[in-house]
Write an enzyme that holds these catalytic residues in place. Structure first.
Site: not given
Ligand code: 5GP
Length: 195
Positions: A59, A113-114, A117, A145, A168, A174
Protein backbone atom coordinates in the site's frame (compact mmCIF):
# COMPACT_ATOMS: atom_id res chain seq x y z
CA UNK A 1 -11.36 -2.73 -24.15
CA UNK A 2 -8.79 -0.80 -22.13
CA UNK A 3 -10.84 2.37 -22.25
CA UNK A 4 -13.91 0.60 -20.84
CA UNK A 5 -11.79 -0.91 -18.05
CA UNK A 6 -10.50 2.51 -17.00
CA UNK A 7 -14.00 3.92 -17.12
CA UNK A 8 -15.25 1.02 -14.99
CA UNK A 9 -12.64 1.62 -12.30
CA UNK A 10 -13.70 5.25 -11.87
CA UNK A 11 -17.36 4.20 -12.02
CA UNK A 12 -16.90 2.21 -8.77
CA UNK A 13 -16.04 5.39 -6.87
CA UNK A 14 -18.60 6.83 -4.45
CA UNK A 15 -16.80 10.03 -3.50
CA UNK A 16 -13.33 11.50 -3.92
CA UNK A 17 -11.90 12.41 -0.51
CA UNK A 18 -8.50 13.77 -1.56
CA UNK A 19 -7.74 14.86 -5.10
CA UNK A 20 -4.51 14.28 -7.00
CA UNK A 21 -3.44 17.90 -6.52
CA UNK A 22 -4.32 17.95 -2.81
CA UNK A 23 -2.20 14.83 -2.33
CA UNK A 24 0.70 16.26 -4.34
CA UNK A 25 0.64 19.46 -2.27
CA UNK A 26 0.54 17.60 1.06
CA UNK A 27 3.30 15.18 0.04
CA UNK A 28 5.52 18.16 -0.88
CA UNK A 29 4.89 19.71 2.54
CA UNK A 30 5.61 16.45 4.35
CA UNK A 31 8.81 15.92 2.36
CA UNK A 32 10.06 19.41 3.27
CA UNK A 33 9.17 19.08 6.94
CA UNK A 34 10.65 15.60 7.38
CA UNK A 35 13.86 16.62 5.57
CA UNK A 36 14.29 19.69 7.75
CA UNK A 37 13.76 17.64 10.90
CA UNK A 38 16.39 15.06 9.87
CA UNK A 39 18.84 17.80 8.88
CA UNK A 40 18.40 19.34 12.31
CA UNK A 41 18.71 15.98 14.08
CA UNK A 42 21.69 14.62 12.17
CA UNK A 43 23.69 17.59 10.88
CA UNK A 44 26.73 16.44 8.87
CA UNK A 45 26.14 12.83 9.98
CA UNK A 46 23.28 12.68 7.46
CA UNK A 47 25.87 12.09 4.71
CA UNK A 48 27.53 9.13 6.47
CA UNK A 49 24.38 7.46 7.82
CA UNK A 50 21.33 8.66 5.91
CA UNK A 51 17.92 7.82 7.32
CA UNK A 52 16.24 4.70 5.95
CA UNK A 53 12.66 5.11 4.72
CA UNK A 54 10.95 1.77 5.34
CA UNK A 55 7.80 1.36 3.23
CA UNK A 56 5.09 -1.18 3.99
CA UNK A 57 4.28 -3.28 0.95
CA UNK A 58 2.21 -2.93 -1.01
CA UNK A 59 0.00 0.00 0.00
CA UNK A 60 2.75 2.52 0.76
CA UNK A 61 4.66 2.09 -2.51
CA UNK A 62 3.08 4.97 -4.41
CA UNK A 63 3.18 7.32 -1.43
CA UNK A 64 6.82 6.45 -0.71
CA UNK A 65 7.80 6.92 -4.35
CA UNK A 66 6.43 10.48 -4.29
CA UNK A 67 7.54 11.29 -0.73
CA UNK A 68 11.13 10.19 -1.35
CA UNK A 69 11.36 12.53 -4.34
CA UNK A 70 10.05 15.39 -2.17
CA UNK A 71 12.90 14.86 0.32
CA UNK A 72 16.07 16.71 -0.75
CA UNK A 73 18.34 14.81 1.68
CA UNK A 74 20.41 11.60 1.46
CA UNK A 75 17.95 8.75 1.96
CA UNK A 76 17.91 4.96 1.67
CA UNK A 77 14.78 2.98 0.78
CA UNK A 78 13.75 -0.39 2.17
CA UNK A 79 10.56 -2.44 2.29
CA UNK A 80 8.75 -4.80 4.63
CA UNK A 81 5.54 -6.76 4.14
CA UNK A 82 3.29 -7.68 7.07
CA UNK A 83 0.20 -9.79 6.74
CA UNK A 84 -2.46 -11.12 9.07
CA UNK A 85 -2.63 -14.89 9.46
CA UNK A 86 -5.76 -16.09 7.58
CA UNK A 87 -9.34 -15.01 8.05
CA UNK A 88 -10.06 -17.13 11.13
CA UNK A 89 -7.36 -15.63 13.37
CA UNK A 90 -7.78 -12.59 15.54
CA UNK A 91 -6.63 -9.37 13.90
CA UNK A 92 -3.77 -9.12 16.39
CA UNK A 93 -1.91 -12.04 14.83
CA UNK A 94 0.46 -10.63 12.28
CA UNK A 95 3.49 -12.06 10.56
CA UNK A 96 6.33 -10.59 8.61
CA UNK A 97 6.14 -12.00 5.09
CA UNK A 98 9.06 -9.95 3.80
CA UNK A 99 11.69 -8.68 6.21
CA UNK A 100 14.26 -5.90 5.78
CA UNK A 101 17.39 -6.94 3.96
CA UNK A 102 19.64 -4.41 5.71
CA UNK A 103 20.79 -4.23 9.35
CA UNK A 104 19.25 -1.24 11.12
CA UNK A 105 21.24 -1.13 14.39
CA UNK A 106 22.31 2.47 15.00
CA UNK A 107 20.36 3.73 11.98
CA UNK A 108 17.57 6.32 11.81
CA UNK A 109 14.36 4.77 10.49
CA UNK A 110 11.32 6.46 8.99
CA UNK A 111 8.41 4.02 8.69
CA UNK A 112 6.18 5.01 5.78
CA UNK A 113 2.63 3.63 5.92
CA UNK A 114 -0.41 4.22 3.73
CA UNK A 115 -3.17 4.18 6.36
CA UNK A 116 -3.34 3.57 10.10
CA UNK A 117 -6.61 2.00 11.21
CA UNK A 118 -6.54 -0.06 14.44
CA UNK A 119 -2.80 0.61 14.83
CA UNK A 120 -1.95 -3.14 15.15
CA UNK A 121 0.30 -3.25 12.10
CA UNK A 122 2.44 -0.29 13.13
CA UNK A 123 2.64 -1.36 16.77
CA UNK A 124 3.89 -4.76 15.61
CA UNK A 125 6.45 -3.29 13.22
CA UNK A 126 7.69 -0.83 15.82
CA UNK A 127 8.30 -3.65 18.32
CA UNK A 128 10.12 -5.66 15.68
CA UNK A 129 12.38 -2.78 14.66
CA UNK A 130 13.04 -1.54 18.20
CA UNK A 131 14.39 -4.99 19.09
CA UNK A 132 17.16 -4.35 16.52
CA UNK A 133 18.32 -1.19 18.33
CA UNK A 134 17.99 1.50 15.70
CA UNK A 135 19.11 5.05 16.59
CA UNK A 136 15.53 6.28 16.15
CA UNK A 137 12.18 5.23 14.69
CA UNK A 138 9.72 7.78 13.34
CA UNK A 139 6.43 7.14 11.59
CA UNK A 140 4.92 8.90 8.60
CA UNK A 141 1.38 7.86 7.65
CA UNK A 142 -0.45 9.26 4.66
CA UNK A 143 -3.83 8.68 6.32
CA UNK A 144 -4.69 8.57 10.00
CA UNK A 145 -8.10 6.87 10.21
CA UNK A 146 -9.04 7.40 13.84
CA UNK A 147 -12.43 5.73 14.68
CA UNK A 148 -11.18 2.13 15.16
CA UNK A 149 -7.82 2.79 16.86
CA UNK A 150 -7.06 0.00 19.35
CA UNK A 151 -3.30 0.40 19.87
CA UNK A 152 -1.87 3.81 20.69
CA UNK A 153 0.84 4.64 18.18
CA UNK A 154 2.65 7.95 17.98
CA UNK A 155 2.46 9.23 14.43
CA UNK A 156 5.22 11.78 13.84
CA UNK A 157 3.92 12.87 10.43
CA UNK A 158 0.38 12.56 9.03
CA UNK A 159 -0.83 13.46 5.55
CA UNK A 160 -4.56 13.60 6.21
CA UNK A 161 -6.84 12.63 9.09
CA UNK A 162 -10.00 10.60 8.42
CA UNK A 163 -12.51 10.84 11.26
CA UNK A 164 -15.15 8.70 9.50
CA UNK A 165 -14.85 4.92 9.28
CA UNK A 166 -14.86 4.82 5.46
CA UNK A 167 -13.07 2.16 3.41
CA UNK A 168 -10.85 4.08 1.05
CA UNK A 169 -8.94 3.15 -2.09
CA UNK A 170 -6.52 4.75 -4.52
CA UNK A 171 -3.00 6.20 -4.43
CA UNK A 172 -1.65 2.80 -3.37
CA UNK A 173 -4.64 1.59 -1.35
CA UNK A 174 -6.52 -1.42 -2.68
CA UNK A 175 -9.71 -3.36 -2.47
CA UNK A 176 -8.91 -7.00 -3.43
CA UNK A 177 -5.69 -5.73 -5.08
CA UNK A 178 -7.54 -3.31 -7.33
CA UNK A 179 -7.74 0.49 -7.44
CA UNK A 180 -4.13 1.01 -6.24
CA UNK A 181 -3.41 2.94 -9.44
CA UNK A 182 -6.14 5.55 -9.02
CA UNK A 183 -4.40 8.93 -8.74
CA UNK A 184 -6.76 10.14 -5.98
CA UNK A 185 -8.07 8.73 -2.66
CA UNK A 186 -11.75 7.83 -2.64
CA UNK A 187 -14.50 5.89 -0.90
CA UNK A 188 -15.77 2.89 -2.90
CA UNK A 189 -19.40 2.41 -3.82
CA UNK A 190 -21.09 -0.32 -1.80
CA UNK A 191 -21.92 -2.07 -5.10
CA UNK A 192 -18.18 -2.51 -5.84
CA UNK A 193 -17.69 -4.42 -2.57
CA UNK A 194 -18.53 -8.03 -3.34
CA UNK A 195 -18.30 -9.67 0.10
P1 5GP B 1 -4.22 -1.53 11.14
O1 5GP B 1 -3.22 -2.58 11.50
O2 5GP B 1 -3.80 -0.13 11.54
O3 5GP B 1 -5.61 -1.84 11.61
O4 5GP B 1 -4.40 -1.58 9.58
C1 5GP B 1 -3.52 -1.09 8.69
C2 5GP B 1 -3.72 -1.76 7.36
O5 5GP B 1 -5.10 -2.11 7.10
C3 5GP B 1 -3.32 -0.81 6.26
O6 5GP B 1 -1.96 -0.94 5.96
C4 5GP B 1 -4.22 -1.26 5.13
O7 5GP B 1 -3.59 -2.32 4.44
C5 5GP B 1 -5.46 -1.80 5.78
N1 5GP B 1 -6.54 -0.79 5.79
C6 5GP B 1 -7.11 -0.21 6.86
N2 5GP B 1 -8.07 0.64 6.49
C7 5GP B 1 -8.11 0.62 5.14
C8 5GP B 1 -8.91 1.32 4.15
O8 5GP B 1 -9.78 2.17 4.43
N3 5GP B 1 -8.65 1.02 2.86
C9 5GP B 1 -7.69 0.12 2.49
N4 5GP B 1 -7.52 -0.08 1.19
N5 5GP B 1 -6.93 -0.55 3.38
C10 5GP B 1 -7.14 -0.30 4.69
Amino acid sequence: MLHDGAHRMHHDIERILFTESQIAQRVRELGQQISQDYEKLLGEKIFREPPIAVGLLRGAVIFLADLARAMPIPLELAFVAISSYGMSSSPGELRVVKDLEVPVAGRHILIVEDIVDTGQTLAHLQELLNARHPASVKICALLDKTPRRARAVKLDYVGFTLTEDAFVVGYGLDYAERYRNLPYIAALKQSAITT
